[in-house]
Design an enzyme around this catalytic site. Structure first.
Site, PDB file in Angstrom:
ATOM      1  N   ARG A   1      -0.812  -2.120  -6.625  1.00  0.00           N
ATOM      2  CA  ARG A   1      -0.998  -3.239  -5.696  1.00  0.00           C
ATOM      3  C   ARG A   1      -1.981  -4.258  -6.290  1.00  0.00           C
ATOM      4  O   ARG A   1      -1.760  -5.471  -6.227  1.00  0.00           O
ATOM      5  CB  ARG A   1      -1.510  -2.695  -4.365  1.00  0.00           C
TER       6      ARG A   1
ATOM      7  N   TYR B   1      -9.781 -11.001  -6.331  1.00  0.00           N
ATOM      8  CA  TYR B   1      -8.907 -11.034  -7.503  1.00  0.00           C
ATOM      9  C   TYR B   1      -9.263 -12.189  -8.435  1.00  0.00           C
ATOM     10  O   TYR B   1      -8.959 -12.139  -9.621  1.00  0.00           O
ATOM     11  CB  TYR B   1      -7.441 -11.119  -7.064  1.00  0.00           C
TER      12      TYR B   1
ATOM     13  N   LYS C   1      -2.043  -2.698   7.927  1.00  0.00           N
ATOM     14  CA  LYS C   1      -3.262  -2.282   8.608  1.00  0.00           C
ATOM     15  C   LYS C   1      -3.387  -2.985   9.958  1.00  0.00           C
ATOM     16  O   LYS C   1      -3.021  -4.142  10.096  1.00  0.00           O
ATOM     17  CB  LYS C   1      -4.483  -2.620   7.747  1.00  0.00           C
TER      18      LYS C   1
ATOM     19  N   ARG D   1       0.862  -1.178   0.000  1.00  0.00           N
ATOM     20  CA  ARG D   1       0.000   0.000   0.000  1.00  0.00           C
ATOM     21  C   ARG D   1       0.902   1.232   0.000  1.00  0.00           C
ATOM     22  O   ARG D   1       2.031   1.188   0.487  1.00  0.00           O
ATOM     23  CB  ARG D   1      -0.904   0.024   1.234  1.00  0.00           C
TER      24      ARG D   1
ATOM     25  N   HIS E   1      -3.692  -9.356   3.808  1.00  0.00           N
ATOM     26  CA  HIS E   1      -5.134  -9.358   4.037  1.00  0.00           C
ATOM     27  C   HIS E   1      -5.470 -10.189   5.267  1.00  0.00           C
ATOM     28  O   HIS E   1      -4.994 -11.316   5.408  1.00  0.00           O
ATOM     29  CB  HIS E   1      -5.870  -9.938   2.826  1.00  0.00           C
TER      30      HIS E   1
ATOM     31  N   HIS F   1      -2.601   2.632  -5.740  1.00  0.00           N
ATOM     32  CA  HIS F   1      -3.224   1.393  -5.257  1.00  0.00           C
ATOM     33  C   HIS F   1      -3.484   0.421  -6.407  1.00  0.00           C
ATOM     34  O   HIS F   1      -3.537  -0.791  -6.190  1.00  0.00           O
ATOM     35  CB  HIS F   1      -4.524   1.695  -4.527  1.00  0.00           C
TER      36      HIS F   1
END
Length: 331
Positions: A264, A296, A194, A169, A287, A261
């Site tokens: 990514r 995806y 995150k 990110r 994730h 982004h």
């Protein structure tokens, strides 16, 4: 305690204990401040904890209805906005409200089952929009070619190479310091993502090489300063990187979804197209849930079509249709 004070406590709890992102905190503050403002008008006074405990399902539905009216009016002023965007906003508002009341129950004993029964429209998942392989590979050097000096050129090439080559990110990349760059490809890059989660990301030789070229010219390489810095030595602002790419994509004729982004997304999509395991991609991207990575698979239409053509018995274009044999009459 007033509702506004409870909101401040909730946001502090989300920031300090749940490690919510700054974007989430801004969105939740906006949504819940709007809810408290609605209750003030609806009840005729600023709500306190007792008033929040007595909020009914009807009150919450009235709030969502008022929000739907507001969003629809805003959409009419913005002809290009989509109905699904409004649904997404309403779903986020309902999610913020449920989280707020869970916090009130845990920290202040405010028991109210109404928010848990609140239904909100379920928006369609946003499918990732990657660049093509050629666009992603050419982009870092193209951006570097527009830089005003050698250091800015190396910095921009290294940043956008890292975003595509490691799937970071933009905030994760800009948080890196000079001392965090590994010496060899045998050592992975440690990335803080995150929720404060740390992951190890292997670096390809081409990615590590451009980072080392940046360090060779970096004014703070030995002091452990920010890896990607601006003209005054401070950590590069994400807005600067986004503006740099926005300017380049217009010069190069790239699509509007070509953002930091999107690199990514391109990293993950191109890995999946090459046959990478979904779990491995999840770990590389950081994730928390596999369902996020599974988007995806929906975006990779080319790969899905190839799987369909090579696995389904009736999908093979090479398979000859057998002739229909005459069946003797049973009579």
């Amino acid at each position: 305690m007033s509702g506004a004070e409870a909101l401040d406590g909730f946001l502090a709890w989300m920031r300090d204990e749940r490690r919510a992102s700054s974007n989430t905190l801004v969105a939740y503050r906006h949504d819940l401040a709007g809810f408290l403002g609605f209750l003030t008008r609806h009840l005729g006074a600023e709500p306190d904890l007792a008033a929040l405990a007595s909020v009914t399902h009807t009150d919450l539905r009235a709030w969502l209805a008022s929000e739907a009216t507001r969003l629809a009016a805003a959409a009419r002023r913005r002809p290009r906005s989509s109905p699904d965007g409004n649904n997404r906003s309403r779903a986020r508002e309902a999610s913020a409200l449920r989280a707020f009341f869970r916090y009130l129950a845990r920290r202040h004993g405010v028991e109210n089952a109404a928010p848990g029964l609140l239904a909100a429209p379920r928006p369609k998942p946003r499918l990732p929009r990657p660049l093509t392989v050629a666009q992603a590979l050419e982009l870092p050097a193209g951006i570097a070619g527009e830089a005003t000096n050698r250091f800015a050129a190396l910095r921009d090439e290294a940043l956008f190479t890292l975003l595509y080559g490691a799937g970071l990110r933009i905030g994760e990349a800009l948080a890196l310091d000079c001392g965090m760059v590994p010496a060899t490809t045998d050592t992975p890059l440690r990335v803080r993502g995150k929720g404060g989660r740390t992951r190890l990301v292997p670096l390809l030789p081409a990615v590590l090489a451009v980072l080392h070229r940046l360090l060779a010219l970096h004014p703070a390489a030995g002091a452990g300063g920010p890896l990607f810095c601006g003209v005054r030595g401070a950590r590069l602002d994400p807005g600067v990187a986004q503006r740099t790419l926005r300017t380049y994509r217009r010069l190069a004729g790239l699509p509007e979804h070509a953002t930091p982004h999107a690199l990514r997304h391109s990293f993950a999509t191109h890995l999946m197209s090459g046959g990478a395991d979904l779990r491995a991609i999840q770990e590389l991207l950081g994730h928390a849930s596999l369902s996020t990575t599974q988007l995806y698979t929906l975006a990779d239409e080319t790969r899905l079509m190839k799987v369909w053509e090579t696995t389904h018995p009736r999908a093979s274009r090479r398979a000859a249709v057998p002739p229909i044999k005459d069946v003797p009459d049973a009579g």
